[in-house]
Design a protein around this motif. Structure first.
Motif, PDB file in Angstrom:
ATOM      1  N   ARG A  20      -8.855 -32.500  -4.869  1.00 28.65           N
ATOM      2  CA  ARG A  20      -7.705 -32.376  -3.972  1.00 28.65           C
ATOM      3  C   ARG A  20      -7.481 -33.656  -3.181  1.00 28.65           C
ATOM      4  O   ARG A  20      -6.344 -34.067  -2.950  1.00 28.65           O
ATOM      5  CB  ARG A  20      -7.900 -31.188  -3.010  1.00 28.65           C
ATOM      6  CG  ARG A  20      -7.751 -29.828  -3.678  1.00 28.65           C
ATOM      7  CD  ARG A  20      -7.606 -28.709  -2.675  1.00 28.65           C
ATOM      8  NE  ARG A  20      -8.814 -28.527  -1.877  1.00 28.65           N
ATOM      9  CZ  ARG A  20      -8.916 -28.829  -0.592  1.00 28.65           C
ATOM     10  NH1 ARG A  20      -7.884 -29.342   0.048  1.00 28.65           N
ATOM     11  NH2 ARG A  20     -10.042 -28.623   0.064  1.00 28.65           N
ATOM     12  N   PHE A  21      -8.576 -34.305  -2.778  1.00 25.05           N
ATOM     13  CA  PHE A  21      -8.456 -35.567  -2.049  1.00 25.05           C
ATOM     14  C   PHE A  21      -7.767 -36.621  -2.925  1.00 25.05           C
ATOM     15  O   PHE A  21      -6.890 -37.354  -2.473  1.00 25.05           O
ATOM     16  CB  PHE A  21      -9.836 -36.074  -1.618  1.00 25.05           C
ATOM     17  CG  PHE A  21     -10.461 -35.275  -0.512  1.00 25.05           C
ATOM     18  CD1 PHE A  21      -9.715 -34.876   0.587  1.00 25.05           C
ATOM     19  CD2 PHE A  21     -11.799 -34.911  -0.580  1.00 25.05           C
ATOM     20  CE1 PHE A  21     -10.293 -34.131   1.611  1.00 25.05           C
ATOM     21  CE2 PHE A  21     -12.383 -34.177   0.444  1.00 25.05           C
ATOM     22  CZ  PHE A  21     -11.635 -33.782   1.533  1.00 25.05           C
ATOM     23  N   PHE A  22      -8.165 -36.696  -4.180  1.00 21.83           N
ATOM     24  CA  PHE A  22      -7.588 -37.686  -5.092  1.00 21.83           C
ATOM     25  C   PHE A  22      -6.112 -37.389  -5.356  1.00 21.83           C
ATOM     26  O   PHE A  22      -5.273 -38.289  -5.356  1.00 21.83           O
ATOM     27  CB  PHE A  22      -8.369 -37.717  -6.412  1.00 21.83           C
ATOM     28  CG  PHE A  22      -9.639 -38.506  -6.335  1.00 21.83           C
ATOM     29  CD1 PHE A  22      -9.628 -39.891  -6.435  1.00 21.83           C
ATOM     30  CD2 PHE A  22     -10.855 -37.869  -6.163  1.00 21.83           C
ATOM     31  CE1 PHE A  22     -10.803 -40.627  -6.352  1.00 21.83           C
ATOM     32  CE2 PHE A  22     -12.040 -38.594  -6.093  1.00 21.83           C
ATOM     33  CZ  PHE A  22     -12.024 -39.982  -6.184  1.00 21.83           C
ATOM     34  N   ILE A  23      -5.778 -36.128  -5.575  1.00 27.16           N
ATOM     35  CA  ILE A  23      -4.382 -35.748  -5.848  1.00 27.16           C
ATOM     36  C   ILE A  23      -3.514 -35.988  -4.613  1.00 27.16           C
ATOM     37  O   ILE A  23      -2.414 -36.539  -4.712  1.00 27.16           O
ATOM     38  CB  ILE A  23      -4.301 -34.273  -6.280  1.00 27.16           C
ATOM     39  CG1 ILE A  23      -4.995 -34.092  -7.640  1.00 27.16           C
ATOM     40  CG2 ILE A  23      -2.850 -33.826  -6.374  1.00 27.16           C
ATOM     41  CD1 ILE A  23      -5.156 -32.638  -8.066  1.00 27.16           C
ATOM     42  N   ALA A  24      -4.017 -35.595  -3.454  1.00 27.47           N
ATOM     43  CA  ALA A  24      -3.263 -35.791  -2.217  1.00 27.47           C
ATOM     44  C   ALA A  24      -3.036 -37.274  -1.953  1.00 27.47           C
ATOM     45  O   ALA A  24      -1.944 -37.684  -1.527  1.00 27.47           O
ATOM     46  CB  ALA A  24      -3.997 -35.154  -1.036  1.00 27.47           C
ATOM     47  N   GLY A  25      -4.046 -38.082  -2.205  1.00 26.36           N
ATOM     48  CA  GLY A  25      -3.899 -39.526  -2.019  1.00 26.36           C
ATOM     49  C   GLY A  25      -2.856 -40.112  -2.944  1.00 26.36           C
ATOM     50  O   GLY A  25      -2.087 -41.003  -2.567  1.00 26.36           O
ATOM     51  N   ASN A  26      -2.819 -39.619  -4.177  1.00 23.14           N
ATOM     52  CA  ASN A  26      -1.842 -40.089  -5.159  1.00 23.14           C
ATOM     53  C   ASN A  26      -0.421 -39.790  -4.687  1.00 23.14           C
ATOM     54  O   ASN A  26       0.453 -40.665  -4.689  1.00 23.14           O
ATOM     55  CB  ASN A  26      -2.108 -39.396  -6.495  1.00 23.14           C
ATOM     56  CG  ASN A  26      -1.519 -40.152  -7.669  1.00 23.14           C
ATOM     57  OD1 ASN A  26      -0.415 -40.674  -7.587  1.00 23.14           O
ATOM     58  ND2 ASN A  26      -2.242 -40.193  -8.765  1.00 23.14           N
ATOM     59  N   ILE A  27      -0.179 -38.552  -4.285  1.00 23.98           N
ATOM     60  CA  ILE A  27       1.162 -38.146  -3.835  1.00 23.98           C
ATOM     61  C   ILE A  27       1.556 -38.901  -2.569  1.00 23.98           C
ATOM     62  O   ILE A  27       2.678 -39.405  -2.453  1.00 23.98           O
ATOM     63  CB  ILE A  27       1.206 -36.632  -3.594  1.00 23.98           C
ATOM     64  CG1 ILE A  27       0.988 -35.878  -4.911  1.00 23.98           C
ATOM     65  CG2 ILE A  27       2.537 -36.224  -2.966  1.00 23.98           C
ATOM     66  CD1 ILE A  27       0.842 -34.378  -4.753  1.00 23.98           C
ATOM     67  N   ALA A  28       0.632 -38.982  -1.621  1.00 25.78           N
ATOM     68  CA  ALA A  28       0.914 -39.678  -0.363  1.00 25.78           C
ATOM     69  C   ALA A  28       1.242 -41.146  -0.620  1.00 25.78           C
ATOM     70  O   ALA A  28       2.139 -41.719   0.014  1.00 25.78           O
ATOM     71  CB  ALA A  28      -0.276 -39.558   0.584  1.00 25.78           C
ATOM     72  N   GLY A  29       0.530 -41.752  -1.553  1.00 24.32           N
ATOM     73  CA  GLY A  29       0.773 -43.161  -1.866  1.00 24.32           C
ATOM     74  C   GLY A  29       2.153 -43.394  -2.444  1.00 24.32           C
ATOM     75  O   GLY A  29       2.857 -44.343  -2.067  1.00 24.32           O
ATOM     76  N   MET A  30       2.581 -42.541  -3.362  1.00 23.56           N
ATOM     77  CA  MET A  30       3.901 -42.670  -3.973  1.00 23.56           C
ATOM     78  C   MET A  30       5.003 -42.527  -2.926  1.00 23.56           C
ATOM     79  O   MET A  30       5.949 -43.324  -2.881  1.00 23.56           O
ATOM     80  CB  MET A  30       4.084 -41.598  -5.051  1.00 23.56           C
ATOM     81  CG  MET A  30       3.145 -41.733  -6.242  1.00 23.56           C
ATOM     82  SD  MET A  30       3.609 -43.071  -7.353  1.00 23.56           S
ATOM     83  CE  MET A  30       5.035 -42.360  -8.163  1.00 23.56           C
TER      84      MET A  30
END
Length: 244
Positions: A20-30
């Motif tokens: 979840r941390f990795f997915i959330a970071g991906n979305i937040a970055g975009m």
């Protein structure tokens, strides 16, 4: 981001939480790239503009820059020279790598915070600072070459017909400065900035969140956004000089 408590029966690093941390970071970055790129372009072009040299003609090159009379003039000249898309110049590199960059940084922070918490009810502020340092270091490895390429494209002149692509810019940097200097020449400064910003951001945000949670009312999304914004202002106030 506050790392939620877990029971004593769920010790160590939870792989589902890490994902979840990795997915959330991906979305937040975009989202961050799309919303922040125009502001970043203006900031970089103002930061890198040279002092005017009267009566001196400088032939444009891949890395030549132009001068502006302030932010408004920079926005106007950028749009006049290349349209609104000029505000998004250099976005290709962060868009291509932001998923990797942010998900790694966010994932390393979250995983480290989980590990450091152990059997405690919640992370101490020193745990959060340590996890933030680790996240910042991980982020710097990817961010340094991304920033180098992004900035090189952002400072290109808009009043010339020569508008090099990402690959042309990368080849020019490597050819002129070598691979490590061209792409990782600013690693030390970037690493210092990211370590400071990540550790400060997470610790200040968690302090604000814990202060708010003293009230029995649930924390709303708007309040979390406000705390994130306040934390960002504090962060940049301290570490903006390292971004110059």
């Amino acid at each position: 981001m506050s790392v939620e408590s877990r029971s004593e029966n769920n010790r160590g690093v939870n792989l589902n939480d890490s994902a979840r941390f990795f997915i959330a970071g991906n979305i937040a970055g975009m989202v961050g790239v799309f919303t922040g790129q125009p502001f970043d372009t203006i900031k970089v072009r103002l930061q890198t503009q040279p002092k005017p040299i009267p009566k001196q003609s400088i032939s444009p090159s891949v890395f030549s820059v132009q001068t502006f009379n302030g932010p408004i003039d920079c926005v106007r000249e950028t749009i006049q020279g290349s349209g609104v898309r000029g505000l998004y110049r250099g976005m290709t590199t962060p868009i291509l790598f932001v998923g990797v960059q942010k998900s790694i940084a966010f994932g390393v922070y979250g995983t480290a915070a989980q590990y450091l918490r152990g059997d405690k009810h919640e992370n101490s502020i020193s745990d959060i600072i340590t996890a933030g340092i680790m996240g910042g270091m991980a982020n710097s490895v990817i961010l340094t070459p991304v920033d180098q390429l992004k900035i090189a494209m952002q400072v290109q002149r808009f009043d010339t017909h020569q508008q090099p692509s990402l690959m042309t810019t990368a080849r020019a940097l490597v050819k002129e400065q070598g691979f490590f200097r061209g792409l990782y020449g600013n690693f030390a400064a970037t690493n210092l900035r990211e370590i400071g910003m990540y550790s400060t951001y997470y610790s200040v945000y968690n302090l604000l969140l814990r202060w708010r949670q003293q009230d029995s009312r649930p924390v709303t999304v708007i309040e979390k956004l406000a705390m994130g914004g306040m934390t960002g202002v504090v962060n940049w106030a301290f570490f903006y000089p390292l971004d110059m």
